[in-house]
Every structure is written in structure tokens, then in C-alpha cells.
Design a protein around this motif. Sequence first.
Motif, PDB file in Angstrom:
ATOM      1  N   VAL A 134       0.792 -15.258 -10.960  1.00  0.00           N
ATOM      2  CA  VAL A 134       1.941 -15.721 -11.739  1.00  0.00           C
ATOM      3  C   VAL A 134       1.430 -16.413 -13.003  1.00  0.00           C
ATOM      4  CG1 VAL A 134       3.868 -17.360 -11.762  1.00  0.00           C
ATOM      5  CG2 VAL A 134       3.456 -15.924  -9.747  1.00  0.00           C
ATOM      6  N   VAL A 135       2.065 -16.108 -14.154  1.00  0.00           N
ATOM      7  CA  VAL A 135       1.622 -16.706 -15.415  1.00  0.00           C
ATOM      8  C   VAL A 135       2.751 -17.375 -16.189  1.00  0.00           C
ATOM      9  CG1 VAL A 135      -0.311 -15.110 -15.692  1.00  0.00           C
ATOM     10  CG2 VAL A 135       1.918 -14.523 -16.656  1.00  0.00           C
ATOM     11  N   GLN A 136       4.017 -17.095 -15.807  1.00  0.00           N
ATOM     12  CA  GLN A 136       5.107 -17.706 -16.547  1.00  0.00           C
ATOM     13  C   GLN A 136       6.348 -17.825 -15.681  1.00  0.00           C
ATOM     14  OE1 GLN A 136       5.935 -15.109 -19.844  1.00  0.00           O
ATOM     15  NE2 GLN A 136       6.749 -13.464 -18.582  1.00  0.00           N
ATOM     16  N   VAL A 151       2.768 -19.736  -4.156  1.00  0.00           N
ATOM     17  CA  VAL A 151       2.654 -19.090  -5.457  1.00  0.00           C
ATOM     18  C   VAL A 151       1.253 -19.348  -5.996  1.00  0.00           C
ATOM     19  CG1 VAL A 151       3.535 -18.952  -7.814  1.00  0.00           C
ATOM     20  CG2 VAL A 151       5.120 -19.355  -5.920  1.00  0.00           C
ATOM     21  N   LYS A 152       0.559 -18.260  -6.365  1.00  0.00           N
ATOM     22  CA  LYS A 152      -0.773 -18.363  -6.950  1.00  0.00           C
ATOM     23  C   LYS A 152      -0.643 -18.217  -8.462  1.00  0.00           C
ATOM     24  CE  LYS A 152      -4.300 -16.698  -4.722  1.00  0.00           C
ATOM     25  NZ  LYS A 152      -5.273 -15.755  -4.117  1.00  0.00           N
ATOM     26  N   ILE A 153      -1.062 -19.217  -9.202  1.00  0.00           N
ATOM     27  CA  ILE A 153      -0.956 -19.214 -10.663  1.00  0.00           C
ATOM     28  C   ILE A 153      -2.327 -18.927 -11.269  1.00  0.00           C
ATOM     29  CG2 ILE A 153      -0.461 -20.628 -12.692  1.00  0.00           C
ATOM     30  CD1 ILE A 153       1.688 -22.025 -11.074  1.00  0.00           C
ATOM     31  N   ASP A 154      -2.362 -17.917 -12.120  1.00  0.00           N
ATOM     32  CA  ASP A 154      -3.589 -17.539 -12.819  1.00  0.00           C
ATOM     33  C   ASP A 154      -3.846 -18.583 -13.898  1.00  0.00           C
ATOM     34  OD1 ASP A 154      -5.500 -16.441 -14.565  1.00  0.00           O
ATOM     35  OD2 ASP A 154      -4.898 -14.407 -14.065  1.00  0.00           O
ATOM     36  N   ALA A 158      -2.303 -18.051 -17.750  1.00  0.00           N
ATOM     37  CA  ALA A 158      -1.070 -18.790 -18.046  1.00  0.00           C
ATOM     38  C   ALA A 158      -1.254 -19.633 -19.311  1.00  0.00           C
ATOM     39  CB  ALA A 158      -0.707 -19.683 -16.864  1.00  0.00           C
ATOM     40  N   GLY A 159      -0.189 -19.748 -20.082  1.00  0.00           N
ATOM     41  CA  GLY A 159      -0.247 -20.599 -21.268  1.00  0.00           C
ATOM     42  C   GLY A 159      -0.443 -22.057 -20.884  1.00  0.00           C
ATOM     43  N   GLN A 160      -1.453 -22.699 -21.465  1.00  0.00           N
ATOM     44  CA  GLN A 160      -1.757 -24.083 -21.088  1.00  0.00           C
ATOM     45  C   GLN A 160      -0.582 -25.017 -21.328  1.00  0.00           C
ATOM     46  OE1 GLN A 160      -4.791 -25.096 -19.500  1.00  0.00           O
ATOM     47  NE2 GLN A 160      -4.642 -22.872 -19.278  1.00  0.00           N
ATOM     48  N   GLU A 165       5.498 -27.378 -16.865  1.00  0.00           N
ATOM     49  CA  GLU A 165       6.848 -27.009 -16.435  1.00  0.00           C
ATOM     50  C   GLU A 165       6.817 -25.994 -15.303  1.00  0.00           C
ATOM     51  OE1 GLU A 165      10.999 -25.008 -18.143  1.00  0.00           O
ATOM     52  OE2 GLU A 165       9.228 -25.167 -19.443  1.00  0.00           O
ATOM     53  N   LEU A 166       5.911 -25.025 -15.394  1.00  0.00           N
ATOM     54  CA  LEU A 166       5.793 -24.008 -14.350  1.00  0.00           C
ATOM     55  C   LEU A 166       5.472 -24.646 -13.012  1.00  0.00           C
ATOM     56  CD1 LEU A 166       5.591 -21.053 -13.425  1.00  0.00           C
ATOM     57  CD2 LEU A 166       3.237 -21.009 -14.297  1.00  0.00           C
TER      58      LEU A 166
END
Length: 427
Positions: A134-136, A151-154, A158-160, A165-166
Motif C-alpha cells: 500500500v502506498v496511498q 496493511v503492509k505499507i511500502d 509511499a510519499g513521505q 495521514e495514511l
Amino acid sequence: MRDSLPPPGPGELREPESVYLGRQPILDPHGALHAYELLFRDSPENLARVHDDFQATAHVVARTVGEIGLSAVLGDYRGYVNMNRTLLFDDIVHIMPPERFVLEVLETVTFDDALLKRCAQLRAAGFQFALDDVVQLDDALLGVLPYVDTVKIDFLAAGQGDLPELAATLKRHGKTLIAEKIETHQHFAQARKLGFDLFQGYFFARPQVLASRRASPSRTALLRLLALLAGDPGIGELEAELKLNPGVVLQLLRLANSSAFGLGRRVSSLRDAITATGTRQIMRWTQLLLYADGRGLPWRSDPLVQLVGTRARFMELAAGIMRPSDEAFADAAFMTGIFSLVHVVVDLPAAEILARLNLAAEIRAAIVDGQGELGALLRISQAADRGDAPELDSSVASGPAFAGLTPAVLAKLQVEAATWFAAHRLE
């Protein structure tokens, strides 16, 4: 991060001496091990040479559950396994104990009503889901959150500026957050500050490659024996071939002495074992050895062998109700069940390995395309495995030939198939 190579060309079945599996730790904020992600590897090199996501995951599961073993791979921890859409609907799910595996849905999967229903079924069966890469934050992500646990966030993609917020939104929805691709101490510190629960990446550890000697007898030898059995050999000819496969002989002797035959005496010679069991039974259990791969485990402890064995028997019994005097149809139903999972253990697409096995066209069409009465029977058996009552009803209603397969009859057949497998287990 998955590499890609062209699919293997024509030739013999690949039969390496060892099997390989990658695993990468998933850690808690204190650096303690929480779980592993399991990864396809085809050599001691730590490279993801994946040409087919489906086939790669099939081998990861088969090697974890069977060839290397759950305890050796996972210990007391869970394993995260990549799943694409096809895999989520495939029988391979039923090989995995739900308390030991987390189904990690790839970022390429599109969720629709059918997939959401399937996810709900699997969660009801005890599986946990993780959403990968997930990136956004968007509407599609918010729509599937009720169906996933983690949820696994890349962390690299992902935008720093979007990460706070994510992370906060996902935490408000009660999801466990994994920061993946953590490569520096700064990444780790930032992820902890944002409230991530778990962490994965090269900063902690690169994937480790596990290796295990491939069990004997080889599948190539088993396929040669099956080809001989298909030709109705004499006892002498069969005895000579079996002597080339000592692992099969051991299993055959154990089968002949099992509770299934109740001979009242111990069978100790190969010729006696052949006579006691008969070529039809030898063929069936040689087919099952393709899945057990000659391992000396009690078969009831192997979920892959148990699934394929009970399915084949279930289909045979159902075929007997559909056509009571047609033994050939019952045999074809049994073989359809047996070979419906061959793609899990042989490093070839299902259509290619079935063609090489020279199976009847109707069996191949049933497995690959779901065609014909055998295809319908296979769908019924798969729905029975899942406990999917609506699909069972629609499959049974697909033609008058299936009228005798009422819900009560199907439930009875499931019990009979399980009893048959238990009676034939090799202990």
C-alpha cells in the motif's frame, strides 16, 4: 520486487536434488520476531526468479507444509504468503492451516463482489488477510479494509508527506500496520514514531534461504510407474519395475498391511503385496505418492495428501451415484480428483503437465477448463471443501444427471470419503 523470467521450455520434469524456500523476518518494535514472509526460491542464490505468481506460491506452500515442514520453516510463528486473485479461489488455500498462515493479497489484485465474498468465506474459516504494498490512501483501499486484518505499507514508494495521514487513518480503522522495505535506522525510527506495529526490510535482515534434500522416490520414477500401470502389466513386470523404486515398495508394503485390507496376516514379500492390493489400488496410491513425494510421514498428517485423497474418493462415489454401472466413469472421476492439484507439486502449468501425463481429453478439460460432467463434479467437490452451500446448490442444479446428488447425499459422501482415506492411511 519480484523478478521475472520466461517460463521453462519443453523437456523433462525438473527434479532437483534439493528444494529451496526463502523467508524474511517480520519484527515488533523491540526487534523481537513476530512472523515470517515466505518467498519462492529455486536455488541457494537469494534471488526471486518468479515467472508465474501462481506457480511460485504453490511451491512455497507445498515446500512449507510438506517437503521441509511447518515446524522447520515457521517454528511457532505465522507465515505470510503472497496470493493473487486466482490463488484465493484455488484449492491450494485448503492445504494451509489457517492458524499458521496469513494470506497476503498482492497489490495487483482488483477487489470485486466475488472476491470480497471469497475473502469473507476465508476469514470465517479462520484466515487472516494482509494487504500488500500500500502506498496511498484512496477509496479502493478504504473499501477493502473491513476484509483485511493487516496493511503492509511500502515505506520507500509511499510519499513521505502522506505517511502520517495514511498511518493514522489505518490505525483508526483498527488495522495492524507493517512498515516494509525498511532499509535504514532513520526509516525504522520514523515508522515507530508514526505508530507502526511491525517492521520488515533489509535494515533488519535479508531473506534467508532454507534448503532440504528432495525426498525419494523421485516424481519422474513415479510417473514412469504410473505409465506402466496404465498398460495392465503382469505381476512379474510390475514387480521388476517396483524393485527400481524402493520407496514405493516400502509404502506398498505398509498399505498392504494397513487396516484397509484386514488380511489377518502380515504381508512381507513384494509379490504378496501386489496380489493383496491389486494393480488398481497400487495405481491409486502411486498417484497419491506424487503429492507425498515418498515422505515417510503418516499420510494423515499431510494436508495436501489428505485433501487430494478424500477429494478423489468423494468424486468417485458421486460418479457412482450418477452412473451406477459405469466403472470407467467412476475411475475417470477419481483420476480427475487426484490430478486436480498436480500443479502444486510439479514445476509446470497444469495444462502442460496433464498433457505429458497423457490423461484422457475429458479429464484434462475438466481440470483445466471445468468442462463436462467431470468438470462439474470437480466444482462440486471444491465447493464441498469450502463448505460453500450456494455454489453446491447451483452446481447440482446444472443438469438432470446430478439430480441424485442432494445436499444430504453429498454430506454422506464427504463422510464416506474421509473414512476411506483414514482406513488407508500409512502409519
